[in-house]
Design a protein around this motif. Structure first.
Motif, mmCIF file in Angstrom:
data_model
loop_
_atom_site.group_PDB
_atom_site.id
_atom_site.type_symbol
_atom_site.label_atom_id
_atom_site.label_comp_id
_atom_site.label_asym_id
_atom_site.label_seq_id
_atom_site.Cartn_x
_atom_site.Cartn_y
_atom_site.Cartn_z
ATOM 1 N N SER B 57 0.887 -1.186 0.079
ATOM 2 C CA SER B 57 -0.016 0.119 -0.080
ATOM 3 C C SER B 57 0.790 1.508 -0.056
ATOM 4 N N THR B 58 2.242 1.075 0.217
ATOM 5 C CA THR B 58 2.957 2.294 0.232
ATOM 6 C C THR B 58 3.254 2.791 -1.026
ATOM 7 N N PRO B 60 1.225 3.145 -4.076
ATOM 8 C CA PRO B 60 0.602 4.102 -4.520
ATOM 9 C C PRO B 60 0.688 5.568 -3.919
ATOM 10 N N MET B 61 1.005 5.664 -2.487
ATOM 11 C CA MET B 61 1.167 6.775 -1.740
ATOM 12 C C MET B 61 2.221 7.354 -2.281
#
Lengths: 173, 98
Positions: B57-58, B60-61
């Motif tokens: 998930s990191t 896309p950030m």
């Protein structure tokens, strides 16, 4: 739920077609807002509510607002919307392309393929996507520092590009 | 190819075709670039969500942060073009035209 996901995915493709078909930038920005909004709902449908919130805040609330203000630079007396024949031709061409490419694949699409199986993990303590983003601050701390440095560098780049008064790429205006 | 995979792939490719074929405004080309970045963000997020791999998930950030840098650099170039050439029409950028 599968029908909702079908509608959202079609909405996403139609939104990108509305951006790519060369209308006036005012209408292209509107199409991009549509794509971002529908994409957020797609992410929420898969359980990623935090990433969807981040997309709304940063992308729509930060970047697209700046694009909307810069749309004043593209002012023209008769902006072309999607009713103009040149733009409509591009829209129909891209639609044909997407439908043609989709016809390769939709023979193998069955009903259960539109949404993932819900995670039946009743005893989880950490929300999946927020817990993953928290890794950016612990194990991924180096990359966080690097990206902060890159953002500072970009600020200096932008200030140097738009300095004016015959410095750099600009004439004295 | 699942329908979701097909949608994000076609969104990316449509944005790329719009960027390649844009004829009038530089700002429209930059908006197509933003559409490509949006398709990439949704693709990376869906990758992490569909595989139940929370560690991804990191990506896309951080991609959103770098895409904001790229958008601001592109807009600064747009402002510079508008101040030098008077307009952001692509036909005005003909210094290297033979």
């Amino acid at each position: 739920m599968a029908y909702i996901m079908l509608t959202l995915l079609i909405g996403m493709v139609l939104g990108v077609i509305s951006v790519a078909s060369n209308p006036s930038p005012y209408f292209a920005a509107l199409g991009l807002v549509l794509v971002a909004g529908v994409g957020c709902v797609v992410l929420m449908g898969h359980g990623g509510s935090f990433l969807s919130l981040v997309l709304f805040l940063i992308y729509l609330g930060g970047m697209l607002v700046v694009f909307a203000y810069c749309a004043a630079l593209a002012a023209e007396p008769y902006p072309e919307a999607w009713g103009e024949w040149s733009v409509l031709g591009s829209v129909l061409g891209y639609l044909l392309l997407v439908v043609g490419a989709g016809s390769w694949f939709w023979g193998g699409w069955y009903e259960g393929m539109w949404v993932p199986v819900d995670e039946l993990i009743e005893f989880s303590v950490v929300v999946a996507d927020s817990g993953g983003v928290a890794l950016m601050y612990s194990l991924g701390g180096g990359l966080l520092v690097v990206s902060a440095w890159v953002l500072l560098l970009t600020l200096l780049v932008v200030l140097e590009l738009t300095r004016g008064l015959a410095r750099g790429a600009l004439r004295a205006v | 190819m699942t329908p979701t995979h097909f949608t994000i792939s076609s969104a990316f490719l449509l944005g790329m075709m719009g960027l390649a074929f844009h004829r009038t405004h530089l700002l429209s080309a930059l908006l197509c670039l933003e559409a490509m970045m949006l398709a990439l963000f949704i693709a990376l997020s869906l990758w992490s969500l569909q595989l139940d791999a929370t560690g991804c998930s990191t990506a896309p950030m951080l991609m959103l942060a770098f895409s904001a840098c790229e958008a601001s650099a592109g807009l600064a170039l747009l402002v510079a073009t508008a101040r030098t050439h008077g307009t952001d029409h692509m036909q005005a950028l003909n210094l290297l035209q033979c």
